[in-house]
Write a protein that holds these residues in place. Structure first.
Motif, short mmCIF file in Angstrom:
data_model
loop_
_atom_site.label_atom_id
_atom_site.label_comp_id
_atom_site.label_asym_id
_atom_site.label_seq_id
_atom_site.Cartn_x
_atom_site.Cartn_y
_atom_site.Cartn_z
N LYS A 2 6.84 18.73 -16.20
CA LYS A 2 6.76 18.09 -14.89
C LYS A 2 8.17 17.72 -14.40
O LYS A 2 8.97 17.17 -15.14
N PRO A 3 8.48 18.05 -13.11
CA PRO A 3 9.80 17.70 -12.60
C PRO A 3 9.99 16.18 -12.53
O PRO A 3 9.04 15.43 -12.31
N LYS A 4 11.22 15.76 -12.73
CA LYS A 4 11.54 14.34 -12.66
C LYS A 4 11.53 13.90 -11.20
O LYS A 4 11.91 14.68 -10.31
N PRO A 5 11.11 12.68 -10.92
CA PRO A 5 11.08 12.21 -9.53
C PRO A 5 12.49 12.05 -8.97
O PRO A 5 13.43 11.75 -9.71
N TYR A 14 20.03 2.11 -9.48
CA TYR A 14 20.88 3.22 -9.06
C TYR A 14 21.98 2.79 -8.09
O TYR A 14 22.61 3.63 -7.43
N ARG A 107 23.00 10.64 -16.99
CA ARG A 107 21.58 10.34 -17.26
C ARG A 107 20.66 10.63 -16.08
O ARG A 107 19.44 10.61 -16.24
N THR A 108 21.22 10.92 -14.91
CA THR A 108 20.37 11.27 -13.76
C THR A 108 20.07 12.78 -13.73
O THR A 108 19.44 13.26 -12.79
N GLU A 109 20.48 13.48 -14.77
CA GLU A 109 20.28 14.94 -14.83
C GLU A 109 18.83 15.31 -14.52
O GLU A 109 17.89 14.66 -14.98
N GLY A 110 18.70 16.35 -13.70
CA GLY A 110 17.37 16.86 -13.37
C GLY A 110 16.68 16.12 -12.23
O GLY A 110 15.55 16.45 -11.88
N ARG A 111 17.34 15.14 -11.66
CA ARG A 111 16.74 14.38 -10.56
C ARG A 111 17.51 14.64 -9.27
O ARG A 111 18.74 14.64 -9.26
#
Length: 157
Positions: A2-5, A14, A107-111
């Protein structure tokens, strides 16, 4: 998988993604306290104006002063504006200047990073679902460099 929000706006957890977040960046050899201060100063050639912006007590005041002095700005293309932002954000998140922000950005990788706002900025962000989100895109590009650096130098963690 599942893709990260997406990250919708740069507040709370943030807030560090915001240009108003305190950090050390340099513009033409002069240290600024936030990316916002430095970015606003980059719009001017006059060193006195740059110093006034640098000395503003908050990034909000720096932004308001730059708007007030708009007639003295150096004309910039869209590409130049993005380039200026990229070089400042790269400094903000580069490991040697701020290892904590370096790790947080990684740590925000994939978002997806979306600079959602209510003040109508449709160039750097999105307002009411409309806008280019250039700040989010630039942050994502900087993040890719950070992640590449982290993979090449794992001991930097």
């Amino acid at each position: 998988m599942k893709p990260k929000p997406p990250i919708l706006g740069f507040q709370g957890k943030y807030r560090f993604l915001s240009n108003f977040y305190p950090c050390k960046v340099f513009l033409d050899g002069v240290r600024y306290r936030t990316v916002e201060h430095a970015y606003q100063a980059s719009k001017f050639e006059d060193k006195k104006i740059r110093r006034q912006i640098k000395d503003c007590d908050s990034p909000s005041l720096a932004k308001h002063l730059a708007r007030k002095l708009k007639k003295d700005t150096v004309p910039q293309t869209k590409r130049q504006r993005i380039w200026n932002m990229d070089r400042l954000l790269s400094q903000k998140f580069f490991h040697d200047l701020n290892p904590v922000l370096f790790r947080k950005l990684a740590r925000t990788e994939g978002r997806e990073l979306l600079e959602v706002n209510t003040w109508g900025d449709t160039f750097w962000g999105r307002c009411n679902g409309k806008g280019e989100n250039q700040l989010g895109i630039t942050l994502s590009n900087v993040r890719e460099v950070v992640l590449r650096y982290k993979r090449e130098k794992p001991e930097q963690e």
